[in-house]
Design an enzyme around this catalytic site. Structure first.
Site, PDB file in Angstrom:
ATOM      1  N   HIS A   1       0.806  -1.212   0.000  1.00  0.00           N
ATOM      2  CA  HIS A   1       0.000   0.000   0.000  1.00  0.00           C
ATOM      3  C   HIS A   1       0.846   1.273   0.000  1.00  0.00           C
ATOM      4  CE1 HIS A   1       0.509   1.138   4.252  1.00  0.00           C
ATOM      5  NE2 HIS A   1       0.602  -0.159   4.469  1.00  0.00           N
TER       6      HIS A   1
ATOM      7  N   HIS B   1      11.872  -1.256 -12.740  1.00  0.00           N
ATOM      8  CA  HIS B   1      11.599  -2.701 -12.834  1.00  0.00           C
ATOM      9  C   HIS B   1      11.617  -3.276 -11.417  1.00  0.00           C
ATOM     10  CE1 HIS B   1      13.047  -6.858 -14.634  1.00  0.00           C
ATOM     11  NE2 HIS B   1      12.066  -6.993 -13.771  1.00  0.00           N
TER      12      HIS B   1
HETATM   13  C1  LIG Z   1      23.932  -7.188  -8.337  1.00  0.00           C
HETATM   14  C2  LIG Z   1      24.200  -7.732  -9.726  1.00  0.00           C
HETATM   15  C3  LIG Z   1      23.590  -6.790 -10.760  1.00  0.00           C
HETATM   16  C4  LIG Z   1      25.704  -7.800  -9.871  1.00  0.00           C
HETATM   17  O1  LIG Z   1      25.993  -8.257 -11.131  1.00  0.00           O
HETATM   18  P1  LIG Z   1      27.499  -8.080 -11.694  1.00  0.00           P
HETATM   19  O2  LIG Z   1      27.831  -6.637 -11.807  1.00  0.00           O
HETATM   20  O3  LIG Z   1      27.585  -8.926 -12.917  1.00  0.00           O
HETATM   21  O4  LIG Z   1      28.386  -8.596 -10.524  1.00  0.00           O
HETATM   22  P2  LIG Z   1      29.142  -9.977 -10.315  1.00  0.00           P
HETATM   23  O5  LIG Z   1      28.231 -11.145 -10.579  1.00  0.00           O
HETATM   24  O6  LIG Z   1      30.410  -9.869 -11.095  1.00  0.00           O
HETATM   25  O7  LIG Z   1      29.419  -9.907  -8.765  1.00  0.00           O
HETATM   26  C5  LIG Z   1      30.148  -8.856  -8.190  1.00  0.00           C
HETATM   27  C6  LIG Z   1      30.238  -9.099  -6.700  1.00  0.00           C
HETATM   28  O8  LIG Z   1      28.939  -8.875  -6.114  1.00  0.00           O
HETATM   29  C7  LIG Z   1      28.491 -10.076  -5.468  1.00  0.00           C
HETATM   30  N1  LIG Z   1      27.070 -10.182  -5.745  1.00  0.00           N
HETATM   31  C8  LIG Z   1      26.485 -10.306  -6.964  1.00  0.00           C
HETATM   32  N2  LIG Z   1      25.170 -10.391  -6.825  1.00  0.00           N
HETATM   33  C9  LIG Z   1      24.916 -10.342  -5.516  1.00  0.00           C
HETATM   34  C10 LIG Z   1      23.716 -10.388  -4.793  1.00  0.00           C
HETATM   35  N3  LIG Z   1      22.531 -10.484  -5.403  1.00  0.00           N
HETATM   36  N4  LIG Z   1      23.795 -10.279  -3.448  1.00  0.00           N
HETATM   37  C11 LIG Z   1      24.984 -10.177  -2.829  1.00  0.00           C
HETATM   38  N5  LIG Z   1      26.171 -10.120  -3.479  1.00  0.00           N
HETATM   39  C12 LIG Z   1      26.115 -10.199  -4.814  1.00  0.00           C
HETATM   40  C13 LIG Z   1      29.285 -11.196  -6.082  1.00  0.00           C
HETATM   41  O9  LIG Z   1      29.375 -12.290  -5.229  1.00  0.00           O
HETATM   42  C14 LIG Z   1      30.595 -10.528  -6.345  1.00  0.00           C
HETATM   43  O10 LIG Z   1      31.328 -10.486  -5.159  1.00  0.00           O
HETATM   44  P3  LIG Z   1      32.943 -10.635  -5.171  1.00  0.00           P
HETATM   45  O11 LIG Z   1      33.450  -9.487  -5.987  1.00  0.00           O
HETATM   46  O12 LIG Z   1      33.292 -10.567  -3.724  1.00  0.00           O
HETATM   47  O13 LIG Z   1      33.196 -11.963  -5.801  1.00  0.00           O
HETATM   48  C15 LIG Z   1      23.550  -9.133  -9.926  1.00  0.00           C
HETATM   49  O14 LIG Z   1      24.233 -10.148  -9.268  1.00  0.00           O
HETATM   50  C16 LIG Z   1      22.091  -9.183  -9.476  1.00  0.00           C
HETATM   51  O15 LIG Z   1      21.738  -9.377  -8.309  1.00  0.00           O
HETATM   52  N6  LIG Z   1      21.224  -8.996 -10.492  1.00  0.00           N
HETATM   53  C17 LIG Z   1      19.813  -9.054 -10.323  1.00  0.00           C
HETATM   54  C18 LIG Z   1      19.242 -10.166 -11.204  1.00  0.00           C
HETATM   55  C19 LIG Z   1      17.769 -10.198 -11.102  1.00  0.00           C
HETATM   56  O16 LIG Z   1      17.175 -10.065 -10.065  1.00  0.00           O
HETATM   57  N7  LIG Z   1      17.137 -10.332 -12.245  1.00  0.00           N
HETATM   58  C20 LIG Z   1      15.698 -10.351 -12.338  1.00  0.00           C
HETATM   59  C21 LIG Z   1      15.346  -9.917 -13.700  1.00  0.00           C
HETATM   60  S1  LIG Z   1      14.123 -10.906 -14.392  1.00  0.00           S
END
Ligand SMILES: CC(C)(COP(=O)(O)OP(=O)(O)OC[C@H]1O[C@@H](n2cnc3c(N)ncnc32)[C@H](O)[C@@H]1OP(=O)(O)O)[C@@H](O)C(=O)NCCC(=O)NCCS
Length: 216
Positions: free
Chosen positions: A141, A150
């Site tokens: 709410h 998004h």
């Molecule tokens: C946050 C996010 C954008 C990072 O992506 P990225 O820039 O490619 O980053 P990486 O995968 O290279 O990870 C970078 C660091 O962040 C950490 N990390 C990535 N995603 C994380 C998350 N969701 N929570 C906590 N830590 C996260 C990784 O472990 C990594 O840590 P390190 O450097 O100590 O190894 C991605 O992981 C994420 O959560 N995306 C959302 C996806 C989603 O919800 N999609 C729905 C659409 S339909």
């Protein structure tokens, strides 16, 4: 809203969009896609309308509506660019609300918004133009979701959360009551947001803290 709808982009998100469109009784005119093979693979039974270029020759802006079939795994920029590009050409965007989504009475949902299956939007909430409320997301709410934002699958915006334009709330994230998510900010999947997030900042974890940019 009447008139057939073209899905722009024929990847994975487009499959979910198609399901929402069909559940809500829309007629689908076809799909556009740069990769013709992907379009044929994902939508063998829908007309393929070629690439986005010159769409007006095959589906004029007055012929119906568009909806964006591109999701964006962690950014809203691609969807925003497509909305802007086609709006400039005079296209209108369908307001797509899956039949199995719940919208409380009086909820405001603007043009071009997509609300997917299982999403719940509660009283006093409003969703700005072209925003995406993804599968099973909760907008509780009095929340405000800005244009092009998004809210990812299974994410929860608790009471009176404010989400700025183009922000991305990852799958399964939770935002505590009254917090503000700045424009263009990114909330990582599974994060719990306990404090306001400034514009453009990327945060992750429980409680959410800034993601450190990778070195090199
Ligand atoms: C946050 C996010 C954008 C990072 O992506 P990225 O820039 O490619 O980053 P990486 O995968 O290279 O990870 C970078 C660091 O962040 C950490 N990390 C990535 N995603 C994380 C998350 N969701 N929570 C906590 N830590 C996260 C990784 O472990 C990594 O840590 P390190 O450097 O100590 O190894 C991605 O992981 C994420 O959560 N995306 C959302 C996806 C989603 O919800 N999609 C729905 C659409 S339909």
């Amino acid at each position: 809203m009447t008139g057939p709808v073209v899905i722009v982009g024929a990847g994975g998100h487009a499959k979910v969009v198609r399901d929402a469109l069909e559940s809500a009784g829309f007629v689908i005119a076809g799909v556009t896609e740069r990769d013709a093979a992907a379009a044929a693979r994902n939508f063998p039974d829908l007309p393929y309308l070629g690439t986005d270029e010159g769409l007006a020759d095959r589906f004029a802006p007055t012929a119906g509506y568009l909806t964006i079939g591109v999701g964006g795994a962690c950014s809203t920029d691609g969807r925003r660019r497509l909305h802007e590009r086609f709006s400039d050409q005079g296209y209108r965007f369908a307001r797509v609300v899956h039949r199995m989504a719940y919208l409380a009475a009086g909820v405001q949902v603007s043009e071009g918004v997509q609300v997917m299956a299982g999403a719940v939007i509660q009283p006093g909430a409003s969703v700005g133009a072209y925003a995406l409320i993804n599968t099973r997301a909760v907008v509780d709410h009095d929340c405000f979701v800005g244009a092009h934002a998004h809210v990812g699958p299974n994410a929860t915006l608790t009471a009176a959360v404010w989400v700025g334009a183009g922000a991305f709330v990852g799958a399964g994230a939770t935002v505590l009551p009254g917090r503000r998510i700045g424009a263009g900010a990114l909330i990582a999947a599974g994060a719990v947001v306990t404090r306001d997030v400034p514009d453009g900042l990327r945060v992750a974890g429980v409680p959410a803290a800034p993601l450190t940019p990778r070195r090199g």
